[in-house]
Scaffold this motif. Structure first.
Motif, mmCIF file in Angstrom:
data_model
loop_
_atom_site.group_PDB
_atom_site.id
_atom_site.type_symbol
_atom_site.label_atom_id
_atom_site.label_comp_id
_atom_site.label_asym_id
_atom_site.label_seq_id
_atom_site.Cartn_x
_atom_site.Cartn_y
_atom_site.Cartn_z
ATOM 1 N N GLU A 236 21.606 2.117 31.644
ATOM 2 C CA GLU A 236 21.556 0.679 31.934
ATOM 3 C C GLU A 236 21.335 -0.054 30.623
ATOM 4 O OE1 GLU A 236 19.250 -2.458 34.879
ATOM 5 O OE2 GLU A 236 18.217 -0.631 34.227
ATOM 6 N N TYR A 237 22.210 -0.955 30.319
ATOM 7 C CA TYR A 237 22.142 -1.623 29.016
ATOM 8 C C TYR A 237 21.054 -2.686 29.009
ATOM 9 C CZ TYR A 237 23.283 -4.406 24.978
ATOM 10 O OH TYR A 237 23.196 -5.092 23.802
ATOM 11 N N LEU A 238 20.227 -2.662 27.954
ATOM 12 C CA LEU A 238 19.231 -3.700 27.716
ATOM 13 C C LEU A 238 19.450 -4.266 26.319
ATOM 14 C CD1 LEU A 238 15.931 -2.105 29.091
ATOM 15 C CD2 LEU A 238 17.420 -3.760 30.218
ATOM 16 N N LYS A 239 19.486 -5.576 26.215
ATOM 17 C CA LYS A 239 19.690 -6.188 24.912
ATOM 18 C C LYS A 239 18.471 -5.960 24.033
ATOM 19 C CE LYS A 239 22.859 -9.970 26.087
ATOM 20 N NZ LYS A 239 23.040 -11.439 26.076
ATOM 21 N N SER A 240 18.724 -5.692 22.757
ATOM 22 C CA SER A 240 17.639 -5.602 21.792
ATOM 23 C C SER A 240 17.194 -7.015 21.435
ATOM 24 C CB SER A 240 18.101 -4.869 20.533
ATOM 25 O OG SER A 240 19.073 -5.643 19.861
ATOM 26 N N GLU A 241 16.049 -7.112 20.748
ATOM 27 C CA GLU A 241 15.561 -8.424 20.342
ATOM 28 C C GLU A 241 16.572 -9.121 19.429
ATOM 29 O OE1 GLU A 241 11.771 -8.011 18.571
ATOM 30 O OE2 GLU A 241 10.806 -7.223 20.394
ATOM 31 N N LYS A 242 17.225 -8.347 18.564
ATOM 32 C CA LYS A 242 18.202 -8.945 17.652
ATOM 33 C C LYS A 242 19.391 -9.490 18.424
ATOM 34 C CE LYS A 242 18.011 -9.281 13.946
ATOM 35 N NZ LYS A 242 17.626 -10.463 13.106
ATOM 36 N N GLU A 243 19.847 -8.748 19.437
ATOM 37 C CA GLU A 243 20.976 -9.231 20.237
ATOM 38 C C GLU A 243 20.581 -10.468 21.026
ATOM 39 O OE1 GLU A 243 23.844 -5.732 21.598
ATOM 40 O OE2 GLU A 243 21.729 -5.305 22.001
ATOM 41 N N GLU A 244 19.327 -10.483 21.509
ATOM 42 C CA GLU A 244 18.859 -11.670 22.212
ATOM 43 C C GLU A 244 18.868 -12.871 21.258
ATOM 44 O OE1 GLU A 244 18.251 -12.154 25.218
ATOM 45 O OE2 GLU A 244 17.972 -10.175 26.148
#
Length: 298
Positions: A236-244
């Motif tokens: 399940e994909y979770l965005k990293s802080e950088k992607e956020e």
């Protein structure tokens, strides 16, 4: 990229199933363990009964031996008394010598048999007490074992009711999912207890292996249920802080400068995973040049 409504529902159902499967596995494990709790007691009781049977065999043999000694003692007493009575009617020295010898031998035999009888009767009495003690212990152990069986039967019945309740919940969820995925998911949870793991950046949150770039992008797209090629868990994909921060759905959405900054941060965050991923490089030799460059950075 946000999940589609269908994929969101699928992941919600899978997470519910994960909890249900984990609980079911734990209950089945407990049900399997229940009989093992009685093994030591059953072994003890079996050993006590075996010893009891052996003692009873010795008891019966000793009882028969004592009976034989008593018969011999009675015969020795009768011989002595017969000789003593005969002394009153002797007429010759030869008769006296014969009767005297008979009395002497019978007396010695009687004394020996009495000592032997006393010794064996003492052993017999001790054995008898030991057998009575064993009978008491065996009876108490049987009672405790029966109580334990009843208690464990009650526990097993309760566990089976819990399992039946969980299976009903499972039956309400599984028809809405691909049955092949459900089957694989159930097998995964049996091994790992956790069937769904997050992917942050390009790293599997279950085995911490770095995923091939193209495959990681497919996970980010969230169009299908995908399994980690290394640990087989659902990803399940979770965005990293950088992607956020950049508000992107994949690396393709970053410009060159931002991509370099993102890759540098990603490399620092998952540097420990580089060594593990080297063993799997050969599996993805067909990836294009962009994927190889991205893997080297990671």
């Amino acid at each position: 990229m946000e999940k589609t409504r269908d994929m969101t529902k699928i992941f919600e159902d899978l997470k519910k199933l994960q909890e249900i499967f984990s609980q079911e596995n734990e209950i089945r494990r407990k049900i399997e363990e229940v009989p093992k709790q009685l093994n030591s007691r059953e072994e003890l009781l079996s050993r006590l009964k075996k010893e009891y049977i052996e003692k009873n065999s010795k008891y019966e043999a000793l009882k028969e031996k004592i009976s034989g000694i008593k018969d011999e003692l009675d015969a020795a007493i009768a011989s002595r008394e017969s000789g003593e009575k005969g002394m009153d009617n002797i007429s010759t020295h030869r008769e006296y010598e014969a009767l005297d010898k008979q009395i002497t031998e019978a007396t010695e035999r009687e004394a020996y048999l009495r000592r032997d009888l006393l010794k064996e009767e003492k052993v017999f009495a001790e054995l008898n007490e030991s057998i009575k003690t064993d009978e008491t212990v065996i009876q108490a152990e049987e009672n405790e074992l029966n109580e334990a069986r009843a208690s464990l039967d009650k526990e097993t019945s309760s566990l089976k009711k819990e399992l039946a309740s969980l299976e009903k919940k499972e039956a309400n969820i599984t028809p809405n999912l691909d049955q092949e995925i459900v089957y694989k998911f159930q097998r995964i949870i049996q091994r790992n207890n956790e069937g769904i793991v997050p992917v942050k950046g390009n790293v599997c949150g279950g085995c911490h292996m770095i995923l091939p770039a193209q495959f990681a992008n497919e996970v980010r797209d969230e169009k299908n249920i995908l399994f980690c090629p290394y640990c087989s868990r659902i990803l399940e994909y979770l965005k990293s802080e950088k992607e956020e921060e950049y508000n992107v759905g994949s690396l393709a959405d970053l410009d060159d400068d931002d991509e370099d900054e993102f890759d540098d941060e990603f490399e620092d965050e998952f540097d420990d995973d580089d060594e593990k991923s080297e063993d799997y490089d050969d599996k993805y030799d067909d990836d294009d040049e962009e994927e190889e460059e991205e893997s080297e950075v990671e």
